[in-house]
Design an enzyme around this catalytic site. Sequence first.
Site, mmCIF file in Angstrom:
data_model
loop_
_atom_site.group_PDB
_atom_site.id
_atom_site.type_symbol
_atom_site.label_atom_id
_atom_site.label_comp_id
_atom_site.label_asym_id
_atom_site.label_seq_id
_atom_site.Cartn_x
_atom_site.Cartn_y
_atom_site.Cartn_z
ATOM 1 N N GLY A 12 0.838 -1.212 0.000
ATOM 2 C CA GLY A 12 0.000 0.000 0.000
ATOM 3 C C GLY A 12 0.864 1.250 0.000
ATOM 4 O O GLY A 12 0.478 2.284 0.558
ATOM 5 N N GLY A 15 -0.528 4.700 -1.019
ATOM 6 C CA GLY A 15 -1.674 5.237 -0.290
ATOM 7 C C GLY A 15 -1.311 6.391 0.624
ATOM 8 O O GLY A 15 -0.158 6.822 0.689
ATOM 9 N N GLN A 16 -2.323 6.876 1.358
ATOM 10 C CA GLN A 16 -2.129 8.073 2.194
ATOM 11 C C GLN A 16 -1.037 7.849 3.245
ATOM 12 O O GLN A 16 -0.103 8.646 3.364
ATOM 13 C CB GLN A 16 -3.439 8.452 2.894
ATOM 14 N N ASP A 38 2.704 -1.823 -4.355
ATOM 15 C CA ASP A 38 1.314 -1.377 -4.448
ATOM 16 C C ASP A 38 0.755 -1.899 -5.758
ATOM 17 O O ASP A 38 1.510 -2.225 -6.682
ATOM 18 C CB ASP A 38 1.221 0.171 -4.405
ATOM 19 N N ILE A 39 -0.571 -1.907 -5.835
ATOM 20 C CA ILE A 39 -1.224 -2.276 -7.103
ATOM 21 C C ILE A 39 -1.210 -1.062 -8.045
ATOM 22 O O ILE A 39 -1.245 -1.194 -9.257
ATOM 23 C CB ILE A 39 -2.641 -2.803 -6.788
ATOM 24 N N ASP A 55 -0.346 -7.283 -5.827
ATOM 25 C CA ASP A 55 -1.724 -7.453 -5.375
ATOM 26 C C ASP A 55 -1.649 -8.349 -4.134
ATOM 27 O O ASP A 55 -1.245 -9.517 -4.236
ATOM 28 C CB ASP A 55 -2.514 -8.125 -6.514
ATOM 29 N N TYR A 145 -15.387 -3.059 6.305
ATOM 30 C CA TYR A 145 -14.027 -2.627 6.692
ATOM 31 C C TYR A 145 -13.794 -2.910 8.172
ATOM 32 O O TYR A 145 -12.781 -3.491 8.562
ATOM 33 C CB TYR A 145 -13.897 -1.136 6.393
ATOM 34 N N LYS A 149 -11.197 -5.459 10.109
ATOM 35 C CA LYS A 149 -10.186 -4.946 11.054
ATOM 36 C C LYS A 149 -10.218 -5.745 12.355
ATOM 37 O O LYS A 149 -9.175 -6.081 12.909
ATOM 38 C CB LYS A 149 -10.384 -3.448 11.310
ATOM 39 N N ILE A 175 -6.816 10.052 9.775
ATOM 40 C CA ILE A 175 -5.457 10.598 9.635
ATOM 41 C C ILE A 175 -5.512 11.767 8.646
ATOM 42 O O ILE A 175 -6.035 11.633 7.534
ATOM 43 C CB ILE A 175 -4.468 9.515 9.126
HETATM 44 C C1 AKB Z 1 -11.754 5.488 7.235
HETATM 45 O O1 AKB Z 1 -12.370 6.560 7.374
HETATM 46 O O2 AKB Z 1 -12.251 4.485 6.733
HETATM 47 C C2 AKB Z 1 -10.334 5.426 7.756
HETATM 48 C C3 AKB Z 1 -10.279 4.882 9.135
HETATM 49 C C4 AKB Z 1 -10.776 5.674 10.264
HETATM 50 O O3 AKB Z 1 -9.822 3.789 9.327
HETATM 51 N N1 AKB Z 1 -9.732 6.722 7.700
#
Ligand code: AKB
Length: 324
Positions: A12, A15-16, A38-39, A55, A145, A149, A175
Amino acid sequence: MICKEGRILITGASGQIGSELLHALCRKHGPDNVIAADIQPLAANAPACPFESLDVTQAERIEETIKKHRVETVYHLAAILSANGEKNPQLAWSVNMDGTYNVLEAARKLGLSRVFIPSSIAAFGPETPRVFTPQDTILKPKTMYGLTKVAGELLADYYVNRFGVDVRGCRFPGIISHGALPGGGTTDYAVAIYYEAVKYGRYSCFLGPDTRLPMMYMPDCLKSIFDLMSADFKNLRHHCDFNVTAMSFTPAEQAAEIRRHISDFEIVYRPDFRQAIADSWPQSLDDSPARAEWNWKPDYDLAAMTADMIGVLTKRLAEGRLGY
Ligand code: AKB
């Protein structure tokens, strides 16, 4: 330069967080010791380090990359975030779960010395206490998501306890940064607001004015990663689920802070599907285990972060390189 962590792989890396971690690790250890994966291709200003198009759902490619570059440490940042995860839950499951499993399995099989896997405030859900949310509490997220996690945290802990793999991770809040833009999260508004304030003097926010969420500025995010990764393993009672936070604010409070720099800044509120996600997350976090176990302490509050963001973005706009 010989690197204490051995060679490092960042998934990644476009990414950010990954892109800024890449810069920081290359500065620390030299670009020859850091492998970006990264992809997506890296940004034009990325350090001149080796790059692998990767990937993370492809287990054999991860192992091949680790062997090819003699990697010792992995920072696994590749993930589909909360809002994009709700648009494509199947993809979020596959990237987040298979990716995490593949990295952990590679670490076990190839004997890696250390792995970082971030979690998120998305691990919490509507049944979790929302104010000063403890680290050990109800974890019943309602987003794909979030549930990847929670499962990722548990899986990583399993690899620590069952196989002795050294895995560490923090639950990141939103973030905020001025490097690569975040992609597809619920907290993305807190970054976009600065770019649009500087560029247009106004912003249309996809969360309501009083939606309070925990947040952190990128320098603190990088500091938390480095501090946790360099902590003595035997001092850690937790491993993969550290709450970390620096501040909590609402869009209205952030707008008021921006007005201290751009007095005519205007904001309107048009909440969309991301409001329900934000409403299921904590408003503030108790990060005392991180403070006790590895001396976590952030540097930036809302005022200091806003001054820095506005200063950097205003300069970039004047130089014609805002990139937004
Ligand atoms: C999101 O908003 O999905 C992320 C997080 C808080 O993990 N920035």
